[in-house]
Scaffold this motif. Sequence first.
Motif, short mmCIF file in Angstrom:
data_model
loop_
_atom_site.label_atom_id
_atom_site.label_comp_id
_atom_site.label_asym_id
_atom_site.label_seq_id
_atom_site.Cartn_x
_atom_site.Cartn_y
_atom_site.Cartn_z
N VAL A 134 0.83 -1.20 0.00
CA VAL A 134 0.00 0.00 0.00
C VAL A 134 0.87 1.25 0.00
O VAL A 134 0.57 2.22 -0.71
N GLY A 167 -0.24 2.47 -3.28
CA GLY A 167 -1.44 3.18 -2.88
C GLY A 167 -2.64 2.26 -2.72
O GLY A 167 -2.63 1.10 -3.13
N TRP A 168 -3.69 2.83 -2.10
CA TRP A 168 -4.91 2.06 -1.82
C TRP A 168 -5.65 1.67 -3.08
O TRP A 168 -6.22 0.57 -3.17
N TYR A 185 -4.11 -1.35 -4.55
CA TYR A 185 -4.40 -2.55 -3.76
C TYR A 185 -5.83 -3.02 -3.98
O TYR A 185 -6.08 -4.22 -4.11
N LEU A 186 -6.78 -2.09 -4.04
CA LEU A 186 -8.17 -2.48 -4.29
C LEU A 186 -8.33 -3.12 -5.66
O LEU A 186 -9.08 -4.08 -5.82
#
Length: 109
Positions: A65, A69-70, A73-74
């Motif tokens: 992450v 970054g988020w 990851y999503l």
Amino acid sequence: MRRVNGFGPAIAGWYREPNLPGFYYKQFVVTALFMPVMLGFIYLVSDAEGGGWRFHARLPFGHFVKRFGWVAYLLFVLTALLESALMLVALLLALAFAYGVVWLLKGVF
């Protein structure tokens, strides 16, 4: 790693490593009915000769992450879910086809 009837450990997901061509990330997951229910470590892998993967590094969730970054990851988790859902759909279609063949053969004989 083996799944029995869709339950057990697996490697799922896919996220390309932008700085290393031919390398990508996969995530260790535990599945129930082929769907991930628990996410584990993330691994940097490459394709191995003869199929499978060659594992090069293990990354904790937080490091991934921080680096990507988020949103990345999503998207990574979404690929794991889609991969698992497609496997479940393929299994259900194979079972439906087998049931249809048996139903037709019962009618013929």
